[in-house]
Design an enzyme around this catalytic site. Structure first.
Site, PDB file in Angstrom:
ATOM      1  N   HIS A 190       3.794  -2.327   3.190  1.00  0.00           N
ATOM      2  CA  HIS A 190       3.616  -0.926   2.819  1.00  0.00           C
ATOM      3  C   HIS A 190       4.870  -0.385   2.138  1.00  0.00           C
ATOM      4  CE1 HIS A 190       0.617  -1.586   5.967  1.00  0.00           C
ATOM      5  NE2 HIS A 190      -0.061  -0.582   5.433  1.00  0.00           N
TER       6      HIS A 190
ATOM      7  N   ASP B 204       0.845  -1.193   0.000  1.00  0.00           N
ATOM      8  CA  ASP B 204       0.000   0.000   0.000  1.00  0.00           C
ATOM      9  C   ASP B 204       0.881   1.245   0.000  1.00  0.00           C
ATOM     10  OD1 ASP B 204      -1.977  -1.870   0.295  1.00  0.00           O
ATOM     11  OD2 ASP B 204      -2.658  -1.190   2.264  1.00  0.00           O
TER      12      ASP B 204
END
Length: 256
Positions: free
Chosen positions: A212, A66
Site C-alpha cells: 500500500h 493500492d
C-alpha cells in the site's frame, strides 16, 4: 464339486451390448470433458474469475501498490522505486484520491508505472446493487481515463472484496480483476522487519505482491528497499501486472 455356467447366445448378446454402451458413454464423457476444458479456456462465457498469480517458472514478479487516501507515503515509495531502478510496478488508484492528488498521479505516470483502477468509493461493492456497482466502477473509469489519457484495464476491488456479480460486471466493463498471492500486510503496521519477511518468505515466480501507498501504511517505504534488493539478488525481474499475465497461464479462482 465343479459348477458349469451356461449362458445363452441371446443373454450373451445383451451383456455385450450393455458393456459396449458403458465403454462408449465413458469415452464420450472423457472427450466431452476435454472439450469443455478447451471451451472454458478460450471462451468469453467462462465463469468469472479473479487473478491471483501466474503459473510460470520464470522469476518474474509484480509489485503492486493500492492508494485510496493520504499524501505522505506515495512519494517516498516512488522515490525508492526510482532509486532502485524499478520502473515496472502497478499502482491501483481510487478515483477520488486521484482527483485530490493530480501531481502525484502525474509523477506515477511520468515514472512509467502502470495504473489500474481501485474503484470510486473505498467500500465493499458486494453489498451494492448491480446498478450501483456499475456506477462506482464507471465513475472511476471515466476519471482515471481523463486524467491519464488511457483507459485502465485492471481493477482491484476496494478491500479485495468481490463476488460473482462484481466479477461479471467488471468483466463486461472490460476489466480483469486482480488480487494477490503474497500479502505484505503493511497496512497493519507490524514493523519493517515483519513486512520484509511477509514478502520474502512467500515470494515466488509469477507472484503478485500486495502493498500500500496510502498513509495508513507507515513503514512500506522503509521495507521496500530491502525487499527489492533481496528479490533482485534472488534473480527476480520486476514487471507490471499486465506484463505478468500477458500470454501466460494465470492462477485464478472461480467464484460461484
Amino acid at each position: 464339486m465343479k459348477f458349469i455356467y451356461v449362458i445363452s447366445a441371446k443373454r450373451l448378446k445383451q451383456i455385450l451390448i450393455i458393456v459396449a454402451a458403458i465403454v462408449l458413454t465413458a469415452g464420450f464423457g472423457y472427450a466431452e470433458r476435454d472439450s469443455i476444458a478447451a471451451f472454458a479456456e478460450g471462451a468469453s462465457t467462462q465463469a468469472p474469475q479473479a487473478i491471483y498469480k501466474v503459473d510460470t517458472k520464470e522469476k518474474r514478479i509484480a509489485l503492486t501498490f493500492d492508494i485510496s487516501w493520504g499524501e505522505t507515503r506515495a512519494l517516498p515509495i516512488l522515490d525508492v522505486l526510482k532509486e532502485k531502478k524499478v520502473n515496472k510496478a502497478t499502482f491501483f488508484l481510487s478515483s477520488p484520491w486521484s482527483q485530490r492528488h493530480p501531481d502525484i498521479l502525474k509523477r506515477i505516470k511520468e515514472d512509467g508505472l502502470e495504473i489500474g483502477s481501485h474503484g470510486h468509493k473505498h467500500d465493499n461493492y458486494t453489498k451494492y446493487s448491480d446498478e450501483e456497482i456499475r456506477s462506482q466502477m464507471g465513475k472511476a473509469d471515466s476519471i482515471l481515463t481523463e486524467m491519464t489519457g488511457k483507459k485502465p484495464t485492471l481493477i482491484r476491488m476496494p478491500n479485495g472484496d468481490f463476488d460473482k456479480r462484481v466479477l461479471e460486471i467488471a468483466n463486461r466493463m472490460g476489466y480483469s480483476v486482480i488480487q494477490w498471492d503474497t500479502d505484505s500486510k503493511d497496512w497493519t503496521n507490524p514493523g519493517t522487519d515483519v513486512i520484509i519477511n511477509n514478502v520474502l518468505s512467500k515470494a515466488h515466480p509469477g507472484d503478485i505482491v500486495l502493498m500500500h501507498a496510502s498513509d495508513s501504511a507507515k513503514d512500506t517505504h522503509l521495507a521496500l528497499p530491502v525487499i527489492i534488493d533481496q528479490l533482485r539478488k534472488d534473480g527476480y525481474e520486476f514487471v507490471t501486472v499486465s506484463e505478468l499475465i500477458s500470454g501466460t497461464s494465470v492462477e485464478s479462482k472461480e467464484v460461484h
